[in-house]
Write an enzyme that holds these catalytic residues in place. Structure first.
Site, PDB file in Angstrom:
ATOM      1  N   GLY A 239      -6.270  -1.163  -7.618  1.00 30.74           N
ATOM      2  CA  GLY A 239      -7.003  -0.224  -7.371  1.00 30.74           C
ATOM      3  C   GLY A 239      -8.656  -0.603  -7.840  1.00 30.74           C
ATOM      4  O   GLY A 239      -9.513   0.402  -7.324  1.00 30.74           O
ATOM      5  N   GLU A 272      -2.372  -5.453 -11.223  1.00 32.15           N
ATOM      6  CA  GLU A 272      -1.995  -5.830  -9.663  1.00 32.15           C
ATOM      7  C   GLU A 272      -3.024  -5.914  -8.728  1.00 32.15           C
ATOM      8  O   GLU A 272      -3.109  -5.044  -7.818  1.00 32.15           O
ATOM      9  CB  GLU A 272      -0.880  -5.001  -9.140  1.00 32.15           C
ATOM     10  CG  GLU A 272       0.399  -5.098  -9.880  1.00 32.15           C
ATOM     11  CD  GLU A 272       1.625  -4.035  -9.603  1.00 32.15           C
ATOM     12  OE1 GLU A 272       2.569  -3.984  -9.840  1.00 32.15           O
ATOM     13  OE2 GLU A 272       1.048  -3.159  -8.913  1.00 32.15           O
ATOM     14  N   PRO A 273      -4.082  -6.480  -8.795  1.00 33.09           N
ATOM     15  CA  PRO A 273      -5.248  -6.316  -8.099  1.00 33.09           C
ATOM     16  C   PRO A 273      -5.268  -7.044  -6.690  1.00 33.09           C
ATOM     17  O   PRO A 273      -4.695  -7.948  -6.605  1.00 33.09           O
ATOM     18  CB  PRO A 273      -6.248  -7.216  -8.800  1.00 33.09           C
ATOM     19  CG  PRO A 273      -5.581  -8.316  -9.451  1.00 33.09           C
ATOM     20  CD  PRO A 273      -4.425  -7.531  -9.752  1.00 33.09           C
ATOM     21  N   GLY A 274      -5.563  -6.499  -5.741  1.00 33.35           N
ATOM     22  CA  GLY A 274      -5.553  -7.083  -4.192  1.00 33.35           C
ATOM     23  C   GLY A 274      -7.163  -7.163  -3.746  1.00 33.35           C
ATOM     24  O   GLY A 274      -7.713  -8.018  -3.870  1.00 33.35           O
ATOM     25  N   ARG A 275      -7.555  -5.903  -3.462  1.00 30.83           N
ATOM     26  CA  ARG A 275      -8.832  -5.753  -2.767  1.00 30.83           C
ATOM     27  C   ARG A 275      -9.761  -6.453  -3.472  1.00 30.83           C
ATOM     28  O   ARG A 275     -10.631  -7.374  -3.008  1.00 30.83           O
ATOM     29  CB  ARG A 275      -9.079  -4.251  -2.616  1.00 30.83           C
ATOM     30  CG  ARG A 275     -10.425  -4.084  -1.843  1.00 30.83           C
ATOM     31  CD  ARG A 275     -10.625  -2.531  -1.964  1.00 30.83           C
ATOM     32  NE  ARG A 275      -9.826  -1.576  -1.754  1.00 30.83           N
ATOM     33  CZ  ARG A 275      -9.464  -1.045  -0.655  1.00 30.83           C
ATOM     34  NH1 ARG A 275     -10.190  -1.451   0.490  1.00 30.83           N
ATOM     35  NH2 ARG A 275      -8.403  -0.097  -0.588  1.00 30.83           N
ATOM     36  N   TYR A 315      -9.261   4.682   8.057  1.00 32.13           N
ATOM     37  CA  TYR A 315      -9.908   5.301   7.017  1.00 32.13           C
ATOM     38  C   TYR A 315     -11.457   5.863   7.063  1.00 32.13           C
ATOM     39  O   TYR A 315     -11.914   6.134   6.126  1.00 32.13           O
ATOM     40  CB  TYR A 315      -9.892   4.447   5.679  1.00 32.13           C
ATOM     41  CG  TYR A 315      -8.383   3.842   5.761  1.00 32.13           C
ATOM     42  CD1 TYR A 315      -7.221   4.382   4.912  1.00 32.13           C
ATOM     43  CD2 TYR A 315      -8.341   2.392   5.738  1.00 32.13           C
ATOM     44  CE1 TYR A 315      -6.191   3.700   5.128  1.00 32.13           C
ATOM     45  CE2 TYR A 315      -7.378   1.774   5.667  1.00 32.13           C
ATOM     46  CZ  TYR A 315      -6.162   2.336   5.288  1.00 32.13           C
ATOM     47  OH  TYR A 315      -4.956   1.753   5.042  1.00 32.13           O
ATOM     48  N   CYS A 343      -7.808   0.318  24.167  1.00 30.56           N
ATOM     49  CA  CYS A 343      -7.839   1.680  24.847  1.00 30.56           C
ATOM     50  C   CYS A 343      -7.538   2.838  24.118  1.00 30.56           C
ATOM     51  O   CYS A 343      -6.426   3.579  23.989  1.00 30.56           O
ATOM     52  CB  CYS A 343      -6.938   1.376  26.199  1.00 30.56           C
ATOM     53  SG  CYS A 343      -7.531   0.588  27.328  1.00 30.56           S
ATOM     54  N   GLU A 344      -8.364   2.905  22.993  1.00 27.50           N
ATOM     55  CA  GLU A 344      -8.377   3.983  22.089  1.00 27.50           C
ATOM     56  C   GLU A 344      -9.983   4.427  21.617  1.00 27.50           C
ATOM     57  O   GLU A 344     -10.575   3.661  21.373  1.00 27.50           O
ATOM     58  CB  GLU A 344      -7.803   3.727  20.809  1.00 27.50           C
ATOM     59  CG  GLU A 344      -6.306   3.315  20.894  1.00 27.50           C
ATOM     60  CD  GLU A 344      -5.377   4.389  20.596  1.00 27.50           C
ATOM     61  OE1 GLU A 344      -5.748   5.280  19.984  1.00 27.50           O
ATOM     62  OE2 GLU A 344      -4.143   4.252  20.705  1.00 27.50           O
ATOM     63  N   TYR A 372      -6.615  -6.248   3.379  1.00 27.93           N
ATOM     64  CA  TYR A 372      -6.387  -5.386   4.215  1.00 27.93           C
ATOM     65  C   TYR A 372      -6.857  -5.253   5.753  1.00 27.93           C
ATOM     66  O   TYR A 372      -7.143  -4.492   6.422  1.00 27.93           O
ATOM     67  CB  TYR A 372      -6.496  -3.842   3.947  1.00 27.93           C
ATOM     68  CG  TYR A 372      -5.988  -3.760   2.298  1.00 27.93           C
ATOM     69  CD1 TYR A 372      -4.518  -3.695   2.445  1.00 27.93           C
ATOM     70  CD2 TYR A 372      -6.731  -3.689   1.520  1.00 27.93           C
ATOM     71  CE1 TYR A 372      -4.085  -3.626   1.198  1.00 27.93           C
ATOM     72  CE2 TYR A 372      -6.223  -3.358   0.354  1.00 27.93           C
ATOM     73  CZ  TYR A 372      -4.854  -3.341  -0.095  1.00 27.93           C
ATOM     74  OH  TYR A 372      -4.424  -3.513  -1.298  1.00 27.93           O
TER      75      TYR A 372
HETATM   76  N1  LLP Z   1       0.099  -2.203  -6.798  1.00 30.06           N
HETATM   77  C1  LLP Z   1       0.508  -1.089  -6.058  1.00 30.06           C
HETATM   78  C2  LLP Z   1       1.546  -0.416  -6.469  1.00 30.06           C
HETATM   79  C3  LLP Z   1      -0.183  -0.922  -4.780  1.00 30.06           C
HETATM   80  O1  LLP Z   1       0.311   0.068  -3.960  1.00 30.06           O
HETATM   81  C4  LLP Z   1      -1.643  -1.272  -4.387  1.00 30.06           C
HETATM   82  C5  LLP Z   1      -1.945  -1.036  -3.024  1.00 30.06           C
HETATM   83  C6  LLP Z   1      -1.945  -2.485  -5.127  1.00 30.06           C
HETATM   84  C7  LLP Z   1      -1.221  -2.806  -6.359  1.00 30.06           C
HETATM   85  C8  LLP Z   1      -3.263  -3.076  -4.867  1.00 30.06           C
HETATM   86  O2  LLP Z   1      -4.273  -2.353  -4.701  1.00 30.06           O
HETATM   87  P1  LLP Z   1      -5.731  -2.883  -4.808  1.00 30.06           P
HETATM   88  O3  LLP Z   1      -6.255  -3.433  -6.053  1.00 30.06           O
HETATM   89  O4  LLP Z   1      -5.821  -3.604  -3.364  1.00 30.06           O
HETATM   90  O5  LLP Z   1      -6.573  -1.558  -4.460  1.00 30.06           O
HETATM   91  N2  LLP Z   1      -4.851  -0.499   3.313  1.00 30.06           N
HETATM   92  C9  LLP Z   1      -5.560   0.339   2.671  1.00 30.06           C
HETATM   93  C10 LLP Z   1      -5.277  -0.061   1.243  1.00 30.06           C
HETATM   94  C11 LLP Z   1      -3.759   0.242   0.646  1.00 30.06           C
HETATM   95  C12 LLP Z   1      -3.346  -0.017  -0.699  1.00 30.06           C
HETATM   96  C13 LLP Z   1      -1.931   0.057  -0.834  1.00 30.06           C
HETATM   97  N3  LLP Z   1      -1.324  -0.297  -2.296  1.00 30.06           N
HETATM   98  C14 LLP Z   1      -6.974  -0.064   2.847  1.00 30.06           C
HETATM   99  O6  LLP Z   1      -7.496  -0.816   3.598  1.00 30.06           O
HETATM  100  O7  LLP Z   1      -7.857   0.379   2.170  1.00 30.06           O
END
Ligand code: LLP
Length: 412
Positions: A239, A272-275, A315, A343-344, A372
């Site tokens: 997050g 659990e970092p992604g973004r 979003y 086409c949207e 993402y």
């Molecule tokens: N852990 C869990 C349980 C999650 O559901 C998520 C993201 C993460 C970790 C990683 O979160 P982050 O660090 O990336 O914020 N498609 C959307 C974002 C969806 C996030 C889903 N869950 C976008 O493009 O903004």
């Protein structure tokens, strides 16, 4: 953190580390995803340094943000584990060489087949969000003669300060278990002799606008965990936010770490970092196909669309868009709508983007697209998925080749 630290316009044009974006677009065509592995490593190291004051911290990179094998390998080489949300992501992580014990498996709807696969592979942690899921997990663990580590996911009833589509911690959300359900599961542990209940998991959403919600959610999780001797791990999810434009003020890793460190003393902490690891390592290169002026709007139609990057359409996300070379001699910038060929009417990549007058063939970069982006790409309008390239220093290589029309009909 400067948005364009590694992606700056030099006289030679926009550079990704030591490689000219222009050269990649010419050589490999567009639309094209480009990722800086140097930036990925820097992001992971910054996160690790920020959380250093907490004694036991493990990073599990959230593969859902970008699951390209080259990205996963770079993450693994930095010593991080993987957060996977499906059997497919576990398969990807293992294919990239992940140690199964360094994988956490989360997900609100794990199938029995996925659970069986994960147990068989020896996945390190199961983040469980349903009492019935515990039953499936126990049966599969018993059948395979394995012990399984469980973190129960708490729905902390905290509304995250973010876009409603990516908030997960409020009461009505499908995610997590109520604290009553968690207490019930813990009271009935003897029904699950193959499961070790060792932690709680809490993740309130993505692109969090402040640290308050996370602090509150972690406090609730700790209050719940306190009476149980065995619950010594707290997975606080991901997050951490990323600025998509130069003026966005968002809390940095340090702000989260400083607020959480005093609370989490004595606990093992999983992240659990992604973004925050991959968003700003990536850009999407695209070429101008047509321009038109109508309805009081300058409209530029490019060869990328919502099928490569759905975030603006889904979003209302705002990604900065820049020309690959300096076009200031063309005249002053004007408000421009950048759209794709799909086409949207929702197929907009940027509204009100300040851009110089553009011509057919001009190349643009859509910034902060590493998270993402490609993972949410689709084949809508029978559009083949784009290629992905990774850059390290002065070198680059194709990390996924561009799909061809033939790929679209394979399997039919
Ligand atoms: N852990 C869990 C349980 C999650 O559901 C998520 C993201 C993460 C970790 C990683 O979160 P982050 O660090 O990336 O914020 N498609 C959307 C974002 C969806 C996030 C889903 N869950 C976008 O493009 O903004």
């Amino acid at each position: 953190m400067a948005l364009h630290e590694l992606m700056h316009v030099k006289p030679a044009g926009l550079m990704i580390e030591g490689v000219a974006a222009h050269q990649l677009a010419q050589t490999l065509g567009t639309p094209l995803y480009v990722y800086s592995l140097g930036r990925l490593r820097a992001n992971l190291r910054r996160l690790r340094a920020a959380f250093e004051p907490l004694s036991q911290v493990e990073i599990h990179y959230s593969a859902k943000a970008n699951a390209n094998l080259s990205i996963l390998r770079a993450v693994l080489a930095e010593g991080a584990g993987i957060d996977a949300v499906s059997g497919g992501e576990i398969f990807r992580a293992l294919s990239a060489g992940a140690d199964p014990r360094a994988i956490v498996y989360a997900g609100a709807g794990k199938t029995v087949e996925e659970i069986a696969y994960a147990v068989e592979q020896g996945i390190g942690w199961f983040n469980v969000e349903n009492l019935a899921e515990l039953g499936h997990l126990e049966r599969e663990a018993a059948r395979l003669g394995r012990r399984v580590r469980v973190a129960l996911r708490l729905n902390p009833e905290v509304t995250a300060n973010t876009h409603p589509y990516i908030a997960t911690g409020h009461g009505g959300a499908k995610f997590g278990l109520t604290s009553d359900a968690i207490r019930q599961a813990l009271a009935e542990q003897s029904r699950y002799p193959h499961l070790d209940f060792m932690g709680l998991h809490v993740h309130i959403g993505s692109q969090l606008g402040d640290i308050g919600g996370t602090v509150q959610a972690v406090e609730r999780a700790l209050e719940l965990a306190a009476p149980y001797e065995s619950l010594k791990t707290v997975n606080i999810g991901g997050g951490f936010p990323v600025p998509y434009g130069p003026d966005e003020q968002l809390p940095a890793f340090d702000a989260f770490a400083q607020a959480l460190a005093p609370l989490l003393r004595g606990y093992r902490v999983l992240l659990e970092p992604g973004r925050s690891i991959v968003a700003d390592i990536g850009l999407l290169l695209t070429r101008v196909l047509y321009t038109k002026y109508q309805g009081g709007q300058t409209i530029v139609i490019v060869d990328a669309s919502m099928t490569e990057l759905i975030r603006p359409a889904l979003y209302g996300a705002k990604h900065a868009i820049l020309p690959l070379s300096d076009l200031s001699a063309r005249g002053s910038v004007q408000s421009t709508q950048v759209v794709g060929p799909v086409c949207e009417t929702a197929d907009v990549l940027g509204r009100d983007v300040p851009l110089p007058p553009l011509h057919e063939g001009d190349l643009l970069a859509i910034l902060t697209s590493g998270a993402y982006g490609m993972v949410m790409a689709s084949h809508y309008n029978a559009r083949p998925k784009p290629a992905e390239v990774v850059v390290e220093g002065d070198t680059w290589r194709v990390a996924r080749s561009r799909e061809r029309w033939q790929d679209l009909i394979a399997g039919e």
